[in-house]
Motif scaffolding. Structure first.
Motif, PDB file in Angstrom:
ATOM      1  N   LEU A   1       2.846   6.699  -1.976  1.00  0.00           N
ATOM      2  CA  LEU A   1       3.944   7.578  -2.379  1.00  0.00           C
ATOM      3  C   LEU A   1       3.870   7.907  -3.869  1.00  0.00           C
ATOM      4  CD1 LEU A   1       6.757   5.876  -0.332  1.00  0.00           C
ATOM      5  CD2 LEU A   1       5.863   8.160   0.021  1.00  0.00           C
TER       6      LEU A   1
ATOM      7  N   VAL B   1      -1.198   4.631   7.159  1.00  0.00           N
ATOM      8  CA  VAL B   1      -0.127   4.917   6.229  1.00  0.00           C
ATOM      9  C   VAL B   1      -0.076   6.396   5.869  1.00  0.00           C
ATOM     10  CG1 VAL B   1       0.177   4.680   3.740  1.00  0.00           C
ATOM     11  CG2 VAL B   1       0.357   2.717   5.177  1.00  0.00           C
TER      12      VAL B   1
ATOM     13  N   LYS C   1      -7.700   0.167   9.048  1.00  0.00           N
ATOM     14  CA  LYS C   1      -6.456   0.277   9.788  1.00  0.00           C
ATOM     15  C   LYS C   1      -5.326   0.757   8.901  1.00  0.00           C
ATOM     16  CE  LYS C   1      -7.018  -3.900  11.257  1.00  0.00           C
ATOM     17  NZ  LYS C   1      -6.743  -5.191  11.919  1.00  0.00           N
TER      18      LYS C   1
ATOM     19  N   ILE D   1       0.593   8.796   7.416  1.00  0.00           N
ATOM     20  CA  ILE D   1       1.660   9.554   8.049  1.00  0.00           C
ATOM     21  C   ILE D   1       2.792   9.848   7.084  1.00  0.00           C
ATOM     22  CG2 ILE D   1       2.867   7.533   8.957  1.00  0.00           C
ATOM     23  CD1 ILE D   1       3.443   9.163  11.453  1.00  0.00           C
ATOM     24  N   VAL D   2       3.010   8.989   6.062  1.00  0.00           N
ATOM     25  CA  VAL D   2       4.138   9.238   5.155  1.00  0.00           C
ATOM     26  C   VAL D   2       3.903  10.462   4.293  1.00  0.00           C
ATOM     27  CG1 VAL D   2       5.391   7.124   4.831  1.00  0.00           C
ATOM     28  CG2 VAL D   2       3.216   7.365   3.760  1.00  0.00           C
TER      29      VAL D   2
ATOM     30  N   PHE E   1      -3.171   7.859  13.709  1.00  0.00           N
ATOM     31  CA  PHE E   1      -1.814   7.455  14.045  1.00  0.00           C
ATOM     32  C   PHE E   1      -0.855   8.629  13.948  1.00  0.00           C
ATOM     33  CE2 PHE E   1       1.684   4.858  14.690  1.00  0.00           C
ATOM     34  CZ  PHE E   1       2.638   5.099  13.728  1.00  0.00           C
TER      35      PHE E   1
ATOM     36  N   THR F   1       0.818  -1.210   0.000  1.00  0.00           N
ATOM     37  CA  THR F   1       0.000   0.000   0.000  1.00  0.00           C
ATOM     38  C   THR F   1       0.847   1.252   0.000  1.00  0.00           C
ATOM     39  OG1 THR F   1      -1.273  -1.284   1.566  1.00  0.00           O
ATOM     40  CG2 THR F   1      -2.047   0.923   1.096  1.00  0.00           C
ATOM     41  N   ILE F   2       1.955   1.208   0.741  1.00  0.00           N
ATOM     42  CA  ILE F   2       2.732   2.424   0.935  1.00  0.00           C
ATOM     43  C   ILE F   2       3.308   2.905  -0.393  1.00  0.00           C
ATOM     44  CG2 ILE F   2       4.892   1.231   1.484  1.00  0.00           C
ATOM     45  CD1 ILE F   2       5.343   3.274   3.637  1.00  0.00           C
TER      46      ILE F   2
ATOM     47  N   SER G   1       1.359  10.200  17.019  1.00  0.00           N
ATOM     48  CA  SER G   1       2.811  10.266  17.108  1.00  0.00           C
ATOM     49  C   SER G   1       3.271  11.712  17.269  1.00  0.00           C
ATOM     50  CB  SER G   1       3.464   9.608  15.896  1.00  0.00           C
ATOM     51  OG  SER G   1       3.153  10.291  14.730  1.00  0.00           O
TER      52      SER G   1
END
Lengths: 392, 359
Positions: free
Chosen positions: A142, A333, A329, A335-336, A343, A137-138, A347
């Motif tokens: 990106l 991701v 859930k 956050i990138v 999440f 997924t990441i 953080s």
């Protein structure tokens, strides 16, 4: 040592004799777990004290003091931590639900295409599913983010029917300008209809409430229509369309590129998985059923809607609900790319406030609640659709 | 009377009929075929033009790259950075060999021939020893390389191998514990598994890399890699334990009862009767979990480990190559795709073969 049997009908028919050995073993196990947790707790308290941190949830009432990265539900930096965490949870839910809806639609189309009649369509959809299922997924996140950043500016925006615009600043869509009372009325009507539908068997029969889902849905839509009409006639409700003015847009609302990227990436990944699930479900329909339906003289579209889909749905729903939980859930991701999901905000809060354990506990609690609710809903749907056999 | 058509004519007639029936059987079908063929051909032409004909393949040719064609030059120039990260350049053959060792171990673990405890232990013990010697060095005349410089593909494979190695036994233990006769053990494990399964992987990795320093005395710290492996193992073990539990339920009760009647104790019953069958039954699902775990290793870049995805991102991080991120991501996607696709195709093959065996 034997236990006394109770008269409750729910008890299992036999009870193993409680023996000293089993009690000792269980006590030893629980004691080990408790001792480990206690050791961790002692170390944690020592660490917290030696670093001069304050424990406890008092920090939730403090103003945040830092600005949140890209978010759908904005909160000013002076808002409390509890408002921040709530906004981030709502961000997660909105992006997750949007991704789930798009992925389900696309996934079902892909699944149908894979078992369809056209050879080229079958090959294309099968290769899409096989390729896009096997990439993390990441990487989607990106890659799509890179694509979005290289989109043209507002003046050369990509447009759809001149109401939806896609630029490197986000997705600009028409919005509904309505006072809070409108939303209040709409939510009251929706909640009443949902409650009445869910409790239809428990309510007194002489009220003659509609028990069919379609009728309730129709009444709900009618209710929305009436409210919207009233509000728009009195001039309080309007649709604001985005329009280019100078270098930017006015009107409408923006779905930021981070939110759009995350939704699109999760939708692409999810649609490939759901396509595979739907294909598996459709292939699992016994051939005999379809042949019997043909023998009865049903037309192809009737066979599809009355025989294939219902039977396929029974094996699709459990697998798809797993996929929904995963997608909800996987919003972490975000956050990138700097999206304020639960999440990411957790953080950041840990970084800025230093309250590591408390924020982690809150984040875990929120995810557990979201997960639990979603899985309960899909379990209820599954139970409703399950074939009622003797065991059930 | 009609003369019999010549064989050549007959074949071409059959071919024409086949084409008509397959691609143009109804009006809608025919339209769809034409439209899709047109789109496919156009896209294929564009892609071949962009990706192969106009593309720049020579290394160190940043000046030749333009926005209209693929710039594979960024990969041919920076491939050492992408694959091996910070590993010293003249020792990179060791890192490559270490990757091959792990891949070979994974391949061998997936073959039913080696699916016995002794064989698996031997393979993985050998693989780990081989990997650590090759990467770390210090003996056999190899120059020592500190574990901070392990990055790129070897780090990804190391984390992956660690997770699988620790996670498989852990998942078997959890599965056994959840069907134990002692309610306390069952309850505690159920709570743990259900909690871990409700959380995203990122949350668990993040918590472990942050929490462990809190919960251990300050003298006992360990490397971030091992904290991440520990968290990931917990996540993997919880999911895999569900798979194994399902497998154990699929082994019929008669097997266990017969074993009990023969006087076998719990350990022997599980080791020789129930577990081998359960593991064999769930091999396709287990391989599915392996594939998902491999794809999930891409998340460790978020907790700060310099794995394959991180080295790839740094490859276009310099001003000369900063515009060519898409080529890098396509390349990395291809790497992940090749691994995942091969493993999942193998899993489907096993499932199909088992379907034939049980008939």
């Amino acid at each position: 040592m034997t236990t006394t049997a109770t008269t409750s009908a729910r008890r299992p028919p036999r009870r193993k004799k409680l023996s000293l050995q089993s009690l000792l073993i269980q006590a030893a196990f629980v004691a080990t777990v408790a001792a480990t947790l206690g050791y961790f707790a002692v170390n944690a308290i020592h660490a917290v004290n030696s670093r001069g941190m304050t424990a406890g949830f008092g920090f939730l009432e403090r103003p945040r003091g830092w600005s949140m990265p890209a978010t759908i539900f904005a909160t000013p930096a002076t808002d409390t931590y509890s408002a921040t965490i709530l906004a981030s949870a709502l961000n997660t839910l909105v992006v997750g639900l949007a991704a789930i809806v798009v992925a389900t639609l696309a996934g079902f189309l892909l699944g149908l295409a894979q078992v369809g009649r056209n050879v080229i369509l079958r090959a294309l959809s099968r290769s899409y599913v096989q390729v896009f299922r096997n990439i993390p997924t990441i990487i989607y996140v990106l890659f799509i983010f890179g694509l979005m950043l290289s989109l043209p500016g507002p003046r050369q925006a990509l447009r759809l029917f001149d109401v939806i615009y896609l630029t490197n600043r986000g997705l600009r869509i028409p919005s509904l300008e309505a006072p809070a009372s409108y939303w209040l009325a709409v939510s009251v009507v929706t909640l009443t209809a949902t409650a009445a539908f869910l409790l239809r068997r428990k309510l007194p029969a002489h009220l003659k409430l509609p028990s069919s889902g379609a009728v309730v849905a129709g009444l709900l839509l009618a209710g929305w229509g009436v409210i919207s009409l009233t509000f728009s006639l009195t001039g309080h409700l309007s649709i604001s369309l985005p329009a280019l003015q100078g270098f930017n847009f006015i009107g409408g609302t923006t779905f930021t590129i981070e939110a759009t990227t995350l939704t699109l990436a999760l939708a692409v990944f999810g649609s490939a998985y759901i396509g595979e699930i739907v294909r598996g479900g459709l292939l699992s329909v016994p051939k005999g059923m379809i042949e019997a339906a043909t023998a009865l003289g049903l037309k192809p579209w009737q066979i599809f809607s009355l025989v294939r889909m219902p039977i396929a749905m029974r094996s699709i729903i459990p697998a798809i609900s797993n996929q929904y939980l995963y997608m909800m859930k996987a919003t972490s991701v975000g956050i990138v790319i700097g999206f304020s999901d639960l999440f990411a905000v957790a953080s950041l809060s840990i970084n800025y406030s230093g309250q590591t354990l408390e924020v982690l506990a809150l984040m875990m609690m929120s995810y557990i609640i979201i997960n639990f609710t979603l899985s309960r809903m899909t379990e209820a749907l599954n139970a409703h659709l399950r074939f009622k056999t003797k065991g059930n | 009377m009609q003369a019999r058509p010549s064989p050549v004519g007959q074949n071409s007639a059959r071919f024409a009929t086949w084409i008509r029936k397959t691609f143009f059987s109804t009006w809608f079908d025919a339209l769809l075929t034409i439209a899709l063929t047109y789109l496919v051909v156009r896209f294929a032409v564009f892609f071949i033009q962009w990706g192969f004909i106009d593309a720049v393949w020579r290394p160190n040719a940043a000046n030749l790259c333009s926005a209209s064609a693929a710039c594979w030059s960024v990969i041919t120039t920076r491939w050492r950075l992408i694959f091996f990260g910070l590993y010293p350049a003249d020792e990179q053959w060791r890192a490559a060999l270490a990757c091959v060792v792990i891949i070979a171990a994974v391949v061998m673990s997936c073959m039913p021939r080696f699916y016995s405890l002794k064989a698996l232990l031997l393979i993985w013990a050998g693989a780990l020893v081989g990997f650590l010697t090759l990467m770390g060095g210090g003996i056999l005349g190899l120059r020592p390389v500190s574990s901070e410089q392990w990055s790129g593909l070897p780090l990804t494979l190391y984390v992956y191998a660690g997770v699988i190695l620790l996670g498989m036994p852990a998942s078997i233990l959890i599965a056994l514990g959840r069907r134990s006769n002692y309610p306390a053990i069952r309850w505690v494990l159920t709570v743990i598994v259900d909690t871990v399964r409700s959380l995203p992987l990122l949350a668990i990795l993040f918590s472990f890399s942050l929490i462990i320093p809190f919960f251990l005395p300050s003298q006992m710290t360990f490397d971030k890699v091992y904290r991440v492996i520990l968290g990931f193992t917990l996540f993997f073990a919880c999911y895999q334990s569900e798979v194994i539990r399902g497998g154990m339920q699929s082994v019929s009760d008669d097997q266990e009862e017969a074993a009990k009647a023969l006087g076998m104790k719990y350990f022997h019953r599980m080791k020789d009767i129930v577990l081998p069958q359960a593991l064999r039954n769930t091999m396709p699902m287990t391989i599915n979990q392996f594939v998902m775990t491999f794809k999930d290793t891409s998340f460790i870049v978020i907790v700060g480990l310099f794995d394959l995805l991180a080295t790839a991102k740094s490859a276009y991080g310099v001003p000369a190559w900063s515009a060519y991120d898409k080529e890098i991501y396509v390349f990395i996607a291809v790497i992940y795709f090749v691994f995942s696709y091969l493993m999942s195709e193998y899993g489907s093959y096993l499932e199909r073969r088992r379907g034939y065996e049980t008939r």
